[in-house]
Scaffold this motif. Structure first.
Motif, PDB file in Angstrom:
ATOM      1  N   ASP A 302       0.866  -1.187   0.000  1.00  0.00           N
ATOM      2  CA  ASP A 302       0.000   0.000   0.000  1.00  0.00           C
ATOM      3  C   ASP A 302       0.901   1.235   0.000  1.00  0.00           C
ATOM      4  OD1 ASP A 302      -1.643   2.157   0.604  1.00  0.00           O
ATOM      5  OD2 ASP A 302      -2.886   1.042   2.002  1.00  0.00           O
ATOM      6  N   GLY A 303       1.116   1.816  -1.177  1.00  0.00           N
ATOM      7  CA  GLY A 303       2.094   2.884  -1.322  1.00  0.00           C
ATOM      8  C   GLY A 303       1.755   4.149  -0.559  1.00  0.00           C
ATOM      9  N   LYS A 304       0.488   4.527  -0.551  1.00  0.00           N
ATOM     10  CA  LYS A 304       0.115   5.766   0.147  1.00  0.00           C
ATOM     11  C   LYS A 304       0.282   5.612   1.660  1.00  0.00           C
ATOM     12  CE  LYS A 304      -2.994   7.737  -3.315  1.00  0.00           C
ATOM     13  NZ  LYS A 304      -4.351   8.284  -3.591  1.00  0.00           N
ATOM     14  N   GLN A 305      -0.118   4.457   2.191  1.00  0.00           N
ATOM     15  CA  GLN A 305       0.034   4.243   3.633  1.00  0.00           C
ATOM     16  C   GLN A 305       1.508   4.160   4.008  1.00  0.00           C
ATOM     17  OE1 GLN A 305      -2.582   4.035   6.126  1.00  0.00           O
ATOM     18  NE2 GLN A 305      -0.677   4.501   7.227  1.00  0.00           N
ATOM     19  N   LEU A 306       2.295   3.484   3.178  1.00  0.00           N
ATOM     20  CA  LEU A 306       3.724   3.398   3.473  1.00  0.00           C
ATOM     21  C   LEU A 306       4.366   4.773   3.452  1.00  0.00           C
ATOM     22  CD1 LEU A 306       6.249   0.747   2.526  1.00  0.00           C
ATOM     23  CD2 LEU A 306       6.790   3.093   1.855  1.00  0.00           C
ATOM     24  N   ALA A 307       4.004   5.619   2.486  1.00  0.00           N
ATOM     25  CA  ALA A 307       4.562   6.970   2.425  1.00  0.00           C
ATOM     26  C   ALA A 307       4.211   7.763   3.673  1.00  0.00           C
ATOM     27  CB  ALA A 307       4.050   7.685   1.179  1.00  0.00           C
ATOM     28  N   ALA A 308       2.951   7.660   4.103  1.00  0.00           N
ATOM     29  CA  ALA A 308       2.530   8.378   5.305  1.00  0.00           C
ATOM     30  C   ALA A 308       3.271   7.873   6.535  1.00  0.00           C
ATOM     31  CB  ALA A 308       1.017   8.229   5.493  1.00  0.00           C
ATOM     32  N   ASP A 309       3.458   6.560   6.636  1.00  0.00           N
ATOM     33  CA  ASP A 309       4.150   5.990   7.792  1.00  0.00           C
ATOM     34  C   ASP A 309       5.635   6.351   7.774  1.00  0.00           C
ATOM     35  OD1 ASP A 309       1.805   4.853   8.682  1.00  0.00           O
ATOM     36  OD2 ASP A 309       2.177   2.932   7.698  1.00  0.00           O
ATOM     37  N   PHE A 310       6.218   6.369   6.605  1.00  0.00           N
ATOM     38  CA  PHE A 310       7.621   6.764   6.501  1.00  0.00           C
ATOM     39  C   PHE A 310       7.806   8.218   6.929  1.00  0.00           C
ATOM     40  CE2 PHE A 310      10.893   8.894   3.952  1.00  0.00           C
ATOM     41  CZ  PHE A 310      12.018   8.197   4.350  1.00  0.00           C
ATOM     42  N   GLU A 360       4.388  -0.267  14.082  1.00  0.00           N
ATOM     43  CA  GLU A 360       3.756  -1.566  13.908  1.00  0.00           C
ATOM     44  C   GLU A 360       3.315  -1.769  12.452  1.00  0.00           C
ATOM     45  OE1 GLU A 360       3.246  -4.318  15.905  1.00  0.00           O
ATOM     46  OE2 GLU A 360       4.765  -3.264  17.092  1.00  0.00           O
ATOM     47  N   ARG A 361       2.865  -0.690  11.817  1.00  0.00           N
ATOM     48  CA  ARG A 361       2.497  -0.800  10.404  1.00  0.00           C
ATOM     49  C   ARG A 361       3.722  -1.026   9.528  1.00  0.00           C
ATOM     50  NH1 ARG A 361      -0.998   3.245  12.013  1.00  0.00           N
ATOM     51  NH2 ARG A 361       0.315   4.886  11.114  1.00  0.00           N
ATOM     52  N   TRP A 362       4.896  -0.573   9.951  1.00  0.00           N
ATOM     53  CA  TRP A 362       6.123  -0.916   9.212  1.00  0.00           C
ATOM     54  C   TRP A 362       6.206  -2.437   9.074  1.00  0.00           C
ATOM     55  CZ3 TRP A 362      11.305   2.054   9.878  1.00  0.00           C
ATOM     56  CH2 TRP A 362      11.107   3.418   9.661  1.00  0.00           C
ATOM     57  N   HIS A 363       5.860  -3.142  10.134  1.00  0.00           N
ATOM     58  CA  HIS A 363       5.895  -4.609  10.091  1.00  0.00           C
ATOM     59  C   HIS A 363       4.895  -5.143   9.068  1.00  0.00           C
ATOM     60  CE1 HIS A 363       6.207  -8.762  11.315  1.00  0.00           C
ATOM     61  NE2 HIS A 363       4.929  -8.795  11.636  1.00  0.00           N
ATOM     62  N   LEU A 364       3.723  -4.512   8.963  1.00  0.00           N
ATOM     63  CA  LEU A 364       2.730  -4.950   7.993  1.00  0.00           C
ATOM     64  C   LEU A 364       3.231  -4.744   6.564  1.00  0.00           C
ATOM     65  CD1 LEU A 364      -0.567  -3.611   9.639  1.00  0.00           C
ATOM     66  CD2 LEU A 364       0.446  -5.905   9.798  1.00  0.00           C
TER      67      LEU A 364
END
Length: 494
Positions: A302-310, A360-364
């Motif tokens: 999920d690119g948008k979620q990963l960008a936000a988490d990063f 935790e979402r990094w792990h996902l």
């Protein structure tokens, strides 16, 4: 030795000349310094010189066991500390402090025989994908000085592409090795988490996302560098076991036939330039001709979620760094660039539970990529979504700086950070580099390979992301691609 002779060799080749007595380390240093002087006004790649220390260094004896004995080298001016020398991290106020320690990577470089004579430009705290710090000015791309060399290892990349050195220190917290590699026609490998120590000044960088490394003109130079850099340090929180075989030996064998999934779609939904698509499709054809099985795939995350988490973790890291420098060195907020102040202000609005949830979402995200790698050996994509941008293309307008100052004074950054307007802004700012953060968040190795130049003559690399412990596999593939489509002799007309 003349400059045209110097650039015929990679770092291992120059070290071999020294070992055989065909050239002296002093001669090599003289050529490198002269080239640095000649190109400084055009590029601004090296912002600090250590000429006296380097001249003393070349008077010492180098042993045959040192793989890079007598070769000129520059370090990145960001978390690559050298005892007794300043290190700015892209900030002039911080450069007033003299480092009391030597970083593990710098010690390993000097132990390997490299002759450090400069530190290269970097954006403030490595926080941008273009190298344009307020305090030191922009670095320019040797292929076209109107364009950026990328960031944050842009100074090192420009120094290599210009022929000052064949290999240079770099680091990667969100693409900072691979982005400059793509912009400058270089090879750039980001090692996996735990391979190379970032100490002793820190346990990990950006929760493990940031790693130390190099940029180079040849795959074998990077392989040899990884051999000397990887391995445990007593103070490291953890480390990866050594590979069964040295990387430099591993690349002597061709890679096995691999199954590679590719996508050119932007993970954040932003536009992708036709040249980035062409670069990737060109790589697909080359890989297929070499016998690999390559097929289009949906994005494995999920690119948008990963960008936000990063970015959320990046904001928190900027807040910590700014606050620590103010506390330890007496710096003031005005000592930092306005964009850095905004990122730090955003970071201060993040709660502890919110940060923990993000990690935790990094792990996902890692699990998503793990499922992909259960079917495919590698993921292929553009490294960047468009050719190198013009210098200043991503500079924040002064009017927006004023708006940010007002928002800060009113304490509104917490509400702004969670707004859809702000989410669109951060996705737009990652629009040029939406592909690279995946490997940092997941801790996986990844590389940018220089296989394509645009009709305008600008380099445009492609990226491969591998599973855990796949550095040897990536290097073997890179060596195969380098043999099939040589790039070493491609040089900018500078």
């Amino acid at each position: 030795m003349q400059f045209h002779e110097y650039t015929r060799f990679d770092a291992l080749g120059l070290a071999d000349l020294v070992r055989r007595g065909e050239v002296s380390p002093a001669e090599l240093l003289s050529v490198a310094m002269a080239r640095a002087d000649a190109t400084h006004g055009q590029l601004n790649a090296i912002i600090r010189r250590y000429d006296d220390r380097a001249r003393q260094r070349v008077q010492q004896c180098f042993t045959p066991e040192q793989p890079f004995g007598g070769v000129p080298f520059v370090i990145k001016d960001l978390f690559q500390e050298w005892e007794g020398a300043p290190s700015s991290w892209g900030n002039a106020a911080h450069a007033r402090a003299i480092s009391p320690i030597t970083s593990d990577v710098v010690r390993r470089w000097t132990d390997a025989g490299l002759v450090i004579f400069g530190a290269t430009n970097t954006p403030e705290f490595g926080a941008k994908n273009m190298t344009e710090p307020r305090d030191f000015g922009p670095t320019r791309n040797p292929w076209n000085t109107k364009h950026t060399p990328g960031g944050s290892s842009g100074g090192s990349a420009a120094a290599i592409a210009a022929g000052i050195v064949p290999v240079a220190g770099a680091s990667d917290g969100g693409g900072s090795i691979r982005i400059p590699a793509a912009c400058n026609g270089l090879f750039g490998l980001k090692m996996g988490r735990g391979r190379v120590s970032i100490g002793p000044m820190a346990a990990e960088g950006l929760f493990g996302a940031a790693v130390q490394g190099v940029l180079s003109r040849s795959v074998r130079d990077t392989a040899a560098m990884m051999d000397i850099l990887q391995g445990p340090e007593a103070h490291a929180p953890f480390w990866m076991p050594r590979p069964d075989q040295a990387y430099l030996q591993a690349i002597e064998r061709p890679p096995r036939t691999m199954r590679i999934g590719y996508s050119t779609e932007s993970p954040t939904g932003t536009p992708v330039d036709k040249q980035a698509i062409a670069a990737t499709e060109d790589a697909v054809r080359l890989l297929t001709a070499l016998g690999h099985h390559v097929e289009p795939v949906k994005l494995p995350f999920d690119g948008k979620q990963l960008a936000a988490d990063f970015l959320l973790t990046w904001f928190c890291a900027q807040a910590f760094l700014v606050d620590e420098l103010c506390r330890q060195e007496g710096l003031k907020l005005s000592d930092f660039e306005p964009d850095t102040q905004v990122m730090a202000a955003m970071g201060r609005t993040v709660s502890g539970p919110e940060l923990c949830g993000c990690l935790e979402r990094w792990h996902l995200h890692t699990m998503d990529l793990t499922r992909f790698h259960a079917q495919f050996d590698l993921w292929l994509s553009p490294t960047i979504s468009a050719p190198p941008l013009p210098v200043g293309a991503l500079t924040t307008p002064p009017a927006l700086h004023m708006v940010n100052k007002v928002l800060s004074g009113l304490g509104l950054f917490g509400a702004i950070r969670k707004s859809s307007f702000f989410q669109e802004i951060i996705l737009k700012n990652l629009g040029w580099t939406p592909y690279t953060q995946l490997a940092n968040v997941t801790g996986r190795p990844a590389m940018s390979v220089p296989l394509y130049w645009t009709p305008d003559g600008l380099p445009l690399g492609v990226q491969f992301v591998g599973p855990v412990n796949s550095e040897a596999r990536l290097l073997q593939l890179a060596a195969q691609l380098e043999h099939a489509r040589p790039w070493f002799d491609k040089r900018p007309n500078l």
